[in-house]
Write an enzyme that holds these catalytic residues in place. Structure first.
Site, PDB file in Angstrom:
ATOM      1  N   CYS A 277       0.832  -1.195   0.000  1.00  0.00           N
ATOM      2  CA  CYS A 277       0.000   0.000   0.000  1.00  0.00           C
ATOM      3  C   CYS A 277       0.879   1.262   0.000  1.00  0.00           C
ATOM      4  O   CYS A 277       1.571   1.531  -0.962  1.00  0.00           O
ATOM      5  CB  CYS A 277      -0.980  -0.026   1.161  1.00  0.00           C
ATOM      6  SG  CYS A 277      -2.393   1.074   0.936  1.00  0.00           S
ATOM      7  N   HIS A 374      -3.757  -5.436   1.154  1.00  0.00           N
ATOM      8  CA  HIS A 374      -3.520  -5.768   2.558  1.00  0.00           C
ATOM      9  C   HIS A 374      -3.964  -7.210   2.800  1.00  0.00           C
ATOM     10  O   HIS A 374      -4.990  -7.645   2.280  1.00  0.00           O
ATOM     11  CB  HIS A 374      -4.323  -4.838   3.470  1.00  0.00           C
ATOM     12  CG  HIS A 374      -3.830  -3.426   3.475  1.00  0.00           C
ATOM     13  ND1 HIS A 374      -2.622  -3.064   4.008  1.00  0.00           N
ATOM     14  CD2 HIS A 374      -4.395  -2.287   3.006  1.00  0.00           C
ATOM     15  CE1 HIS A 374      -2.460  -1.760   3.876  1.00  0.00           C
ATOM     16  NE2 HIS A 374      -3.509  -1.265   3.273  1.00  0.00           N
TER      17      HIS A 374
END
Length: 408
Positions: A277, A374
């Site tokens: 991310c 994630h």
């Protein structure tokens, strides 16, 4: 207040702790389990998420003024949950005895009195001073709040409800926030041969630290969370850059601490680097924020390890996702939670393919990579294959989801 967040079933975000509690209860997480979430962006301000949607940012003074307007939304969420559940456990935040925060309180006694729910006071004997804490809380509560309590202690007149035993398996569960990283030791590797060493720089706005947990739990790995002021270890096999709530600010910290130079030296030695991310965004040539989404408008030079760049934009991508790894085909799943778009030649070599399309990028030699997913390393097959490539040998391997489920 937490920068560890998760995506609920309706595509909105809640705190990671509330998502874990929903899993323990065997139900689908929803935004009403966490009607107000504060995500710190700086030393003075936080993003305010109401019923899963970002409503703006606020410093402590402005948020304190907002609380009275937020109470109806909190009570609405409580009522919505009450239509579906037989029992609701409401977890307070902070302390019911914080007299400086009592006005417009929505997270402790203010909510309990407004919703007319009984209160149980819980003390932590492991930290010491528990009797003084309980009696002091009783002394500082206003009379209506004191009457609302259902239990504890001879000095207060409350009935004792019981003792909660020490829960050793809690260390296996994802942490509520990055504060817990300060007291989380690296798990020693138990296998024969040298352990796989993973270095993670402790960035100021580190987020979604539960991405590290599956790697920490592996018996063949040692995860070194490197604090500011210490260089990244030169003998690391992997440097992992986790998520960030303020990517440009954390990228500047990466340069300021000298960690950027450490990572570049690590790559020259043949080491591996993974960015997740915000960490993925840092691996490119630059992170630009022309509209000032995360702070003052501008751009920050990246590490230049991937031929990509990121531009922040309005709108946040919140979605659960599943797919497979491009190299080995192992199944992966998790969620995306990010702002901005990453483009560039290296995205032609994505790390994973999701139902929505390819995600991430890899360098030409395959040793530097990143993506927005994630939960990537919670996939047992992917994690085992990835760690095996780091050492060119089989790793012990664990069933991570089963490990967490047994700790419920």
């Amino acid at each position: 207040m937490s920068n560890n967040a998760a995506v609920a079933g309706d595509g909105r975000e809640i705190g990671r702790a509330q998502a874990l509690q929903a899993r323990a209860a065997g139900i689908e997480p929803c935004v009403h389990m966490n009607p107000v979430l504060l995500k710190p962006e700086s030393e003075h301000g936080a993003q305010v998420v109401v019923q899963g949607t970002v409503t703006g940012t606020a410093d402590a003074r402005r948020y304190h003024a907002l609380k009275a307007a937020l109470m109806p939304r909190v009570l609405e969420s409580f009522g919505r949950l009450g239509q579906e559940a037989d029992l609701i456990l409401v977890e307070g935040a902070g302390s019911p005895a914080e007299v400086n925060l009592r006005e417009n309180d929505i997270a402790n006694m203010g909510f309990a009195l407004a919703a007319r729910v009984p209160v149980a006071l819980v003390g932590d004997v492991d930290r010491g001073g528990v009797i003084a804490s309980l009696v002091g809380t009783w002394a500082l509560l206003p009379a209506p709040g004191a009457r609302a309590h259902q239990g504890f202690q001879r000095e207060t007149g409350w009935a004792a409800l019981g003792l909660v035993p020490w829960f050793e398996a809690a260390r296996l569960l994802p942490a509520e926030d990055s504060v817990s990283l300060d007291s989380t030791p690296a798990m020693p590797a138990a296998s024969t041969g040298r352990a796989i060493k993973i270095a993670v720089p402790r960035l100021p706005r580190i987020s979604n630290t539960d991405d590290l947990d599956p790697l920490r739990a592996e018996p063949d790995t040692v995860l070194d969370l490197v604090p500011p002021g210490r260089a990244l270890p030169g003998d690391a096999d992997l440097v992992l850059l986790p998520g960030s709530k303020a990517t440009r600010s954390d990228l500047e910290a990466l340069h300021r601490e000298g960690w950027a130079l450490d990572i570049q030296a690590h790559v020259r030695r043949g080491g591996w680097v993974v960015g997740l991310c915000g960490g993925y965004q840092m691996l490119g040539h630059r992170v630009a924020d022309p509209a000032g989404i995360e702070g003052p408008p501008g751009e920050t030079p990246g590490l230049g390890l991937l031929d990509v760049e990121t531009v922040m934009s309005e709108g946040k991508r919140l979605v659960r996702a599943s797919g497979h790894a491009r190299e080995g085909g192992e199944a992966v799943s998790g969620y995306e939670m990010h702002m901005g778009e990453t483009t560039g030649p290296d995205t032609a070599r994505p790390l994973v393919t999701l139902a929505s399309g390819p995600d991430g990028a890899r360098s030409g030699n395959g040793r530097v990579m990143g993506c927005y997913l994630h939960g990537l390393f919670a996939a047992d097959g992917f994690r085992r294959a990835f760690l095996g490539r780091l050492r060119r040998r089989e790793t012990a391997g664990i069933a991570y989801d089963a490990l967490v489920a047994r700790a419920r």
